[in-house]
Design an enzyme around this catalytic site. Structure first.
Site, PDB file in Angstrom:
ATOM      1  N   GLU A 160       1.741  -3.545  -5.889  1.00 20.43           N
ATOM      2  CA  GLU A 160       0.570  -4.442  -5.597  1.00 20.43           C
ATOM      3  C   GLU A 160      -0.476  -3.923  -6.296  1.00 20.43           C
ATOM      4  O   GLU A 160      -1.019  -2.797  -6.432  1.00 20.43           O
ATOM      5  CB  GLU A 160       0.182  -4.913  -4.266  1.00 20.43           C
ATOM      6  N   CYS A 178       0.798  -1.190   0.044  1.00 24.33           N
ATOM      7  CA  CYS A 178       0.090  -0.117   0.071  1.00 24.33           C
ATOM      8  C   CYS A 178       0.917   1.293  -0.206  1.00 24.33           C
ATOM      9  O   CYS A 178       1.860   1.181   0.500  1.00 24.33           O
ATOM     10  CB  CYS A 178      -0.822   0.105   1.259  1.00 24.33           C
TER      11      CYS A 178
END
Lengths: 598, 519
Positions: free
Chosen positions: B404, B370
């Site tokens: 990601e 994140c």
């Protein structure tokens, strides 16, 4: 993402090799005309944004603007994605909340304390707590009645500590209180779990604050907390609750075997033992410190008493001997200390004092040379004393063993020499003297000082007498002269022999075969003429040679052996025990001994 | 959002039924209705997600069509344009079995939604209501009704969200993997992408699959149940800033009632009461993120924090960042992540600007899980610094990294801007060196970027062309001009970059035991 289609390609392109270097060109350097429709489109590229969100209005606006820009469109319009506000708050007393407490260290910060370490008591007073605390400090209890206890003021910190204690112990004692609606814990129950970590003040205030806590206590903790599931109860309700977060991941199962279990048990046992030991150490340290403290207290008490005594003396005008009063107060300290340390008396103390005096202040600096000299002297002394000791040991000691000490090796200057077996009437170069190391290798053999003699049966017999040992072999110019007066590693070029006395007076006639001179220095490409000659000398292994020696020494001396062949480095030296070969050799022996006697 | 626009996105193709339209009154409005709403001077279609009565007046929580969820908001009834027809929620019968089942369920369990005449002066949303009480099937039904596509929790095998449109890069059938094979057919890539776009969404993640995926790593969710929730916090105060949260975050349910939640700048602890916050600030001694400083320059510092060792702090950070990251999941704990926090120094301490998290061991080679710049620091170029830093770490590790997926919209733009900048820089430099040749992989190696990311960036900038039967990299005028403009700006405002030599960092090593025992 752009929704333009990618139809309209005419030529199928070659595949792109990502490993192959590509030319970097400017646009104007492109040879092809720029008319291909496909080249005018930005190809659709995977964005990585979730498909449902890719079509969002603002994102599309930005992407389209970027695509247009990539295709050369001029646009000054900045497109962006709007986000909710983040503004400077009004009326925040920032300085009050966040004092200027930070000073930057010159090195990078290293830090490992946790949040729990840094925030003190986790419980923080709320508005209603402040109200209650004010009431409490006004001398009223929860119900507004005057307090009966005699406590004065409760600080905010103490209040928080107490509340935190209640919260923690209730959640510990009733972990499922919010589920099964357990009754609120009684004060007595919680008091049981109180320990040293709580301050004394907190103990005192438990009772008055407890009533308040009971009033405020609901099913949930007073400080809002997130819902965390420690145990993985993968129940459906749990899963569905969006407020439950930070679940533990299940531990990957390791394969269990009996051996592993045993291993783990061992490890745990060891760990436990070590922890116990550590605990014991800490305990003992604590005990020691406790004793130290007591000691100090007692010392202080003694001092106080003495001071009092002095006061009394002063008051009563008692004059003691000179210095007595001083001793009474000051000098007492070292005395017990000395006693405690050295029961033998005051000698060490005296020495210490004197040595302190010896070291005149101007001579304080220790010189390295002094130290060295000192060390040298010490060493010398040690050696002397060792010598003395040995002498003392050897005193009145007679060695009863037969030839107990290996006699000194034959002096290097005069080993038995080789004499030419044949008289060097031919132009044979003479061999150099034998290598002394050959003799020294046979340490078990006693070598008598023996000048070499010539074999008697040869025609050279007469010449032998003329031969000065050194000169026998020296024919100037025969081969390069070695600087070394005894060129030891020169191999003989003519057969030679010598007489040597071995242990027990045995006489050895040793012969060396003749050898071509050229072979000697040939080294690697030696065309050796004798089969038993080795190019290199390999030392016989120690065990083997020992065996041989033993063998040789156990055999009955007179008749035991017919011929003892020695393993010799050069291999061309056959040594025979002449003594074993009958009367002829005995005669020789006699002759030899006569020779040596003369 | 996919679920709300599925009928436009070709979700059901020609089978898609036109939603029933009709006029509505305040009394007949219910959750799931799409109505026109006044928004920034224009009318936009919006779906009602929740309703409550505040100060005696009905208010509606709406999601605007084709707007990001962060713009969802509570609106008074006046902003609803009821003179126009509204779209009623889709009836139960639907083209897919799953949908049918889900909707039937929600219908069966449907309860009349209270819209008016609420007694309480301020009702909390149905959502937080249901959370406060113990969960009952009723509450679930309310939720599923609200978004009408929520998978039922009791649906067993059928429990999957039928209209989810998830197709992460790896699952594209046609997308070649340049890592495996260096030959890439660009046309195929494009066609595949187009095909995937046109194809009906077919890759829904079931709850079970999702959780299993998360269990073994990853921090981003694609699960609709996790991401379609009504925002629960009104406002937060952090340092000198007041910030409006963007998304739901599982802060204590009590905070749903607070007008303002106070967050300590340093330990990130949360308080619903200003007195409590004040008391906390008296006691809190933390002045910087509780880890080791691994980078420091004139502007910013970076701290590395291990999720396992600093569990509370990292949890607090995750709760905070969840307010601004839609797809972030907090389902599992923070242990397998490292957190790299960027701070700004003042005399008060190190103020958190942003952070990125990184799996201690990423099976898919991600170098960022994140990434977030706190809203009060956004649009100042800090995002680029964070991204650059993540690649600096990858360079030290000797790995190629990629963030990601899924990326958020802002994440995508941030990464694209960074990629464009560094790639153009490298190409210009190579051109100046006089040897204007470079392979895609070489570019990736130089920048610690995956070949795929390089390829996509080049394509996206129209820099990968086919000329004289060969592929060439074209430094387009547009790209160069853009970079020049940027440089000009940097000259004026000062350039912020990560200086690799100031980074004191070695990749942390974790033992096999750590891996086995939850890091």
């Amino acid at each position: 993402m752009s929704t333009r289609g990618t139809a309209g390609r005419h030529v199928r392109q070659r595949k792109l090799n990502t490993k192959q270097p590509l030319h970097i060109l400017r646009e104007d350097a492109l040879e092809d005309t720029y008319d291909d429709e496909s080249q005018r489109n930005i190809p659709q590229v995977e964005t990585g944004v979730e498909k449902g969100e890719e079509i969002e209005f603002h994102l599309q606006a930005v992407i389209n603007a970027a695509n247009a820009a990539a295709l050369g469109a001029k646009s000054n319009q900045q497109s962006f994605i709007p986000t909710p506000d983040a503004v400077k708050a009004k009326g925040v007393k920032y300085e009050d909340f966040y004092p200027k407490a930070f000073s930057q260290p010159s090195t990078y910060i290293r830090f490992s304390s946790t949040v729990e370490d840094c925030i003190g008591v986790p419980y923080c007073m709320s508005e209603s707590d402040v109200g209650f605390l004010g009431q409490l400090n006004d001398g009223k209890d929860v119900n507004g009645q005057p307090r009966k206890d005699k406590l004065s003021q409760c600080s905010e910190d103490t209040f928080e500590e107490v509340m935190n204690f209640f919260e923690e112990s209730s959640s510990r004692l009733q972990p499922f209180a919010n589920v099964d609606n357990a009754p609120i814990l009684a004060l007595e129950e919680m008091e049981r779990s109180i320990d040293d970590s709580n301050s004394v003040e907190a103990h005192q205030w438990l009772k008055p604050i407890y009533q308040f806590w009971v009033l405020r206590k609901g099913s949930r903790p007073l400080m809002p907390t997130i819902k965390v599931r420690v145990l993985d109860t993968s129940s459906e309700a749990d899963d569905a609750d969006p407020y439950i977060c930070f679940r533990r991941r299940e531990v990957r199962q390791t394969r269990k075997t009996r051996g592993r279990d045993a291993q783990v048990v061992e490890k745990l046992k060891k760990l436990r033992l070590e922890l116990e030991q550590a605990r014991g150490l800490v305990q003992m340290v604590a005990q020691r410190e406790q004793l130290n403290k007591e000691d100090l207290e007692i010392s202080r008490k003694v001092f106080e008493e003495r001071r009092k005594l002095k006061d009394v003396k002063v008051n009563k005008q008692i004059i003691g001997e000179k210095g007595e009063d001083e001793e009474l107060l000051v000098n007492q300290k070292p005395a017990p200390k000395l006693k405690a340390r050295q029961d033998t008396g005051q000698r060490p103390a005296m020495i210490r004092i004197r040595s302190g005096g010896d070291r005149a202040p101007e001579n304080d600096l220790v010189q390295l040379s002094e130290l060295q000299a000192e060390a040298e002297a010490k060493l010398q002394q040690q050696i002397e004393s060792k010598k003395e000791q040995h002498k003392r040991w050897n005193d009145h000691w007679a060695d009863a063993t037969w030839r107990p000490i290996t006699p000194p090796l034959e002096s290097l200057e005069d080993p038995p020499r080789w004499a030419p077996l044949l008289f060097p009437d031919t132009a044979y170069p003479s061999p150099p003297p034998t290598l002394p190391s050959e003799g020294s290798r046979d340490e078990d053999v006693e070598m008598t000082d023996q000048s070499p003699i010539k074999e008697e049966d040869t025609s050279a017999g007469a010449a032998v007498a003329d031969f000065e040992p050194e000169k026998v072999f020296h024919i100037p110019g025969a081969f390069p002269i070695d600087d070394d007066p005894r060129p030891s590693f020169k191999r003989d070029s003519a057969p030679a022999c010598r007489l040597r006395y071995g242990r027990g007076g045995r006489c050895y006639l040793e012969a060396r075969k003749k050898r071509e001179y050229g072979a000697i220095s040939a080294g690697v490409v030696s065309d050796s003429d004798s089969d038993d000659e080795m190019d290199d000398w390999h030392p016989p292994d120690a065990e083997k040679s020992f065996e041989w020696r033993v063998l040789a020494s156990v055999r009955p001396r007179p008749e035991g052996m017919t011929g003892e062949r020695r393993i010799h480095p050069s291999g061309d030296q056959a040594s025979m025990a002449i003594g074993a070969s009958g009367g002829q050799s005995r005669g020789l022996q006699q002759q030899a001994s006569a020779g040596s006697a003369s | 959002m996919a679920p709300r626009t599925d009928h436009k996105d070709g979700g059901g193709g020609s089978d898609e039924r036109e939603p029933e339209k009709g006029h509505a009154t305040l009394a007949t409005l219910r959750i799931g209705v799409k109505a026109m709403v006044q928004k920034d001077g224009e009318k936009r279609k919006a779906e009602i997600l929740s309703m409550q009565t505040r100060k005696g007046r009905p208010t509606f929580y709406v999601h605007y069509d084709e707007f990001n969820k962060r713009l969802d908001e509570w609106i008074p009834a006046e902003r609803l344009d009821l003179s126009q027809e509204v779209e009623w929620p889709l009836p139960e019968k639907s083209d897919t079995k799953n949908k049918q089942k889900t909707n039937q369920q929600s219908k069966n369990l449907q309860v009349p939604e209270p819209t008016k005449s609420q007694k309480r002066p301020r009702t909390v949303s149905t959502m937080s209501d249901s959370r406060d009480a113990s969960a009952t099937p009723m509450d679930l039904s309310e939720e599923s009704k609200r978004s009408s596509r929520r998978p039922s929790m009791t649906g067993g095998k059928e429990n999957r969200d039928p209209v989810l449109t998830i197709a992460p890069g790896d699952e594209f059938g046609g997308t070649p993997q340049p890592e495996d094979e260096s030959l890439v057919d660009l046309v195929d890539t494009q066609e595949a992408a187009a095909a995937a776009k046109a194809a009906p969404p077919h890759l829904p993640y079931s709850r079970e699959e999702e959780i299993e995926k998360l269990r073994t790593g990853g921090s981003m969710t694609q699960n609709q149940t996790e991401i379609s929730r009504v925002r629960n916090l009104e406002r937060i105060q952090m340092g000198t800033y007041e910030i409006e949260p963007w998304y739901f975050s599982p802060y204590p349910a009590e905070f749903a009632d607070s007008d303002l939640v106070y967050i300590c700048e340093f330990c990130l602890c949360y308080f619903g009461d200003t007195t409590q916050f004040g008391r906390h600030r008296k006691k809190c001694t933390l002045l910087h993120p509780p880890g080791n400083e691994i980078y420091r320059d004139d502007n910013v510092s970076f701290f590395e924090i291990d999720g396992r060792r600093q569990r509370t702090w990292c949890r607090n950070l995750c709760l905070l960042s969840k307010l601004f990251l839609d797809h972030k999941t907090l389902y599992y704990d923070v242990d397998p992540f490292l957190f790299y926090c960027m701070t700004e120094r003042t005399e008060h301490g190190h103020h958190l600007i942003g952070y990125f998290s990184k799996e201690k061991e990423s099976a898919e080679g991600y170098n960022v899980a994140c990434i977030l710049t706190l809203p009060q620091y956004q649009r100042k170029g800090f995002g680029k610094l964070l991204i650059q830093f993540s690649y600096e770490l990858s360079k030290i590790e000797g790995k190629l990294g990629s963030p990601e997926k899924p990326l958020s919209d802002l994440g995508l733009l941030g990464y694209r801007a960074y990629w464009q900048e560094v790639i153009v820089d490298v190409l210009i430099e190579r051109e100046l060196e006089g040897t204007p040749m470079m392979s895609v992989e070489e570019l990736g190696q130089a920048l610690a970027m995956t070949t795929n990311d390089v390829l996509h960036t080049l394509q996206n900038l129209n820099m990968l062309r086919y000329s004289a039967k060969n592929h060439v990299v074209v430094l387009t005028e547009a790209a160069v001009a853009q970079r020049e403009k940027q440089r000009e700006k940097e000259r004026v405002k000062g350039r912020r970059v990560i200086e690799g030599e100031r980074l004191q960092w070695r990749p942390p090593v974790f033992t096999a035991a750590a891996r086995t025992w939850n890091w």
